[in-house]
Design a protein around this motif. Structure first.
Motif, mmCIF file in Angstrom:
data_model
loop_
_atom_site.group_PDB
_atom_site.id
_atom_site.type_symbol
_atom_site.label_atom_id
_atom_site.label_comp_id
_atom_site.label_asym_id
_atom_site.label_seq_id
_atom_site.Cartn_x
_atom_site.Cartn_y
_atom_site.Cartn_z
ATOM 1 N N LEU A 1 0.678 -1.166 -0.012
ATOM 2 C CA LEU A 1 -0.171 0.034 0.016
ATOM 3 C C LEU A 1 0.894 1.185 0.030
ATOM 4 O O LEU A 1 2.076 1.453 0.717
ATOM 5 N N ALA B 1 -2.423 0.644 -4.418
ATOM 6 C CA ALA B 1 -1.567 -0.589 -3.992
ATOM 7 C C ALA B 1 -0.839 -0.748 -5.259
ATOM 8 O O ALA B 1 -1.055 -0.751 -6.476
ATOM 9 N N VAL C 1 -7.212 -2.966 -4.171
ATOM 10 C CA VAL C 1 -6.611 -2.185 -3.078
ATOM 11 C C VAL C 1 -6.765 -2.650 -1.653
ATOM 12 O O VAL C 1 -5.793 -2.714 -1.060
#
Length: 458
Positions: free
Chosen positions: A199, A205, A266
């Protein structure tokens, strides 16, 4: 299983058998693709009929409009006739219906130019093999479309109107089937395991993926990605590194809204999870000619494509002295400096290579457009008449940058970017693959981008 569904599945099996027999018996066919040596260009008669059909459809469009209601009736008829087809689609049909409307508009607007439709839909057919769509499914869609047209037009329905719509649909479908069959020699998709998930802030990400089979691609290309947590929903992402010996690939994803692919990748994906990759595609790649100057221009996660291109350049410079005089400038833009990511890699690359200059641009003054500073930075670089400029980012960024550079004197035919294609993701019965993504869920993410790169027309 209903009688309708039994008939439908029998038709699938019959079609597959007939297609195999045709490929084996057709003279001059390619055993890998099943394609014969006949031309794919529409005849003059077909072109004339298509233009006439466009006039009919436009004349009576108000009878079946608005398109969103026509499409709602279409899918209701499709799933009523063939309940098993519902499993091919995402749980929410909003995205699918929106893009089907765009597909219809593209067909209508280009119907007097059937060669353009054929080219576009042939490419789409190849791209959508991973969805397992068969011609018989298009036949089911055609029947549902006819039912919806009759319902919408009511007493004003006519065979002429229905035939014009179905011939338009057949033109696109024929090209898609042709594109799918021309790619039978390659896998429709690749399963891959997530090996890394890093992240950069709460909404971006970088994922590392290991395909289970060899996945060949070129630096600068992109692939569509499907998460096992969100089946039948694909989004395109640039491959952020060149093909390596370990076989892993990297994608950059920015979360732009709840419930979509970007949020799933993500916030709800971890090492060990499985995803699927579509065939690599795109022409945002390096040329072979020696250039004195190369400009790479990216916005936000468009940096992923440039990262792969820089890795390839690094290898070329090390292998060939002819490339050592090249001057490469990377212009990297974002809303703010904090939105720039993967900067440690970029800093190290610039320190190691004297041929690379990195120009970050971020923020804007009151009254400035979002991309004005980026355009100005590129326009002030080395003489714009020299070398090429490669651009990666969302559609509005690409339009702004390319228009600004051409206005500043950059030759249009030396600007390369991801195609600004028709707003057309897919033809019916296909879970949607967007073709004009944006920085908004439902139109792709910041890591989603426009497909194949090409030169800007003069």
């Amino acid at each position: 299983m209903s009688t309708e569904d039994r008939t439908y599945h029998a038709l699938l099996a019959r079609h597959d058998a007939m297609r195999l027999r045709q490929q084996l018996l057709s003279p001059g066919s390619d055993p890998r693709t099943g394609r014969t040596d006949r031309t794919d260009r529409p005849s003059a008669e077909e072109a004339h009929d298509a233009a006439a059909d466009r006039q009919i459809i436009m004349r009576d469009l108000d009878l079946v409009a608005p398109l969103d209601e026509l499409i709602t009736d279409l899918y209701r008829a499709l799933f009523t006739r063939h309940p098993s087809l519902r499993s091919l689609f995402p749980a929410s049909m909003t995205f699918q219906q929106d893009h089907l409307a765009r597909a219809f508009w593209y067909l209508i607007e280009h119907l007097d130019r059937p060669a353009e439709i054929t080219e576009t839909f042939t490419r789409l057919g190849r791209d959508h093999r991973k969805l397992g769509v068969r011609p018989a499914q298009y036949a089911a869609f055609k029947d549902a479309l006819c039912e919806a047209l009759r319902l919408r037009a009511g007493e004003y329905w006519s065979p002429e109107l229905e035939q014009a719509w179905t011939r338009m649909l057949r033109l696109g479908v024929t090209a898609m089937v042709r594109g799918a069959e021309s790619a039978l020699h390659e896998p429709p998709c690749w399963r891959a395991t997530v090996t890394g998930h890093r992240l950069y802030g709460p909404d971006l990400a970088v994922l590392r993926l290991l395909p289970h089979e060899t996945f060949r691609y070129r630096a600068g290309q992109h692939t569509a990605l499907e998460s096992a947590r969100l089946p039948h929903t694909w989004r395109p992402y640039y491959l952020a590194d060149g093909p390596g010996p370990d076989g892993e690939v990297e994608v950059h994803v920015r979360c732009t809204g709840p419930g979509g692919v970007s949020e799933t990748l993500v916030r709800h994906t971890a090492p060990g999870d499985e995803v699927r990759l579509g065939p690599p595609k795109g022409d945002l790649t390096l040329g072979t000619e020696p250039l004195d100057t190369l400009r790479l221009v990216a916005w936000d996660t468009g940096w992923a494509a440039m990262k792969a291109l820089l890795q390839e350049l690094d290898g070329r410079v090390r292998r060939s002295p002819a490339h050592r005089g090249r001057r490469v400038r990377l212009f990297l833009g974002a809303d703010s400096l904090s939105d720039l990511h993967d900067t440690e890699y970029l800093t190290g690359l610039e320190q190691r290579h004297s041929w690379l200059t990195v120009v970050p641009t971020a923020g804007r003054a009151p009254g400035e457009g979002m991309y004005d500073r980026l355009v100005l930075a590129v326009a002030r670089s080395a003489p714009l008449a020299e070398g090429r400029t490669l651009v990666a980012g969302p559609p509005d960024m690409v339009r702004t940058v390319t228009a600004g550079l051409v206005h500043a004197g950059h030759p249009a035919d030396r600007i390369v970017h991801d195609t600004l294609p028709p707003v057309l993701p897919v033809l019916p019965v296909l879970p949607v693959l967007p073709v004009l993504p944006r920085f908004a869920e439902g139109h792709g993410t910041a890591g989603d981008f426009m497909p194949p790169g090409q030169q800007v027309p003069a």
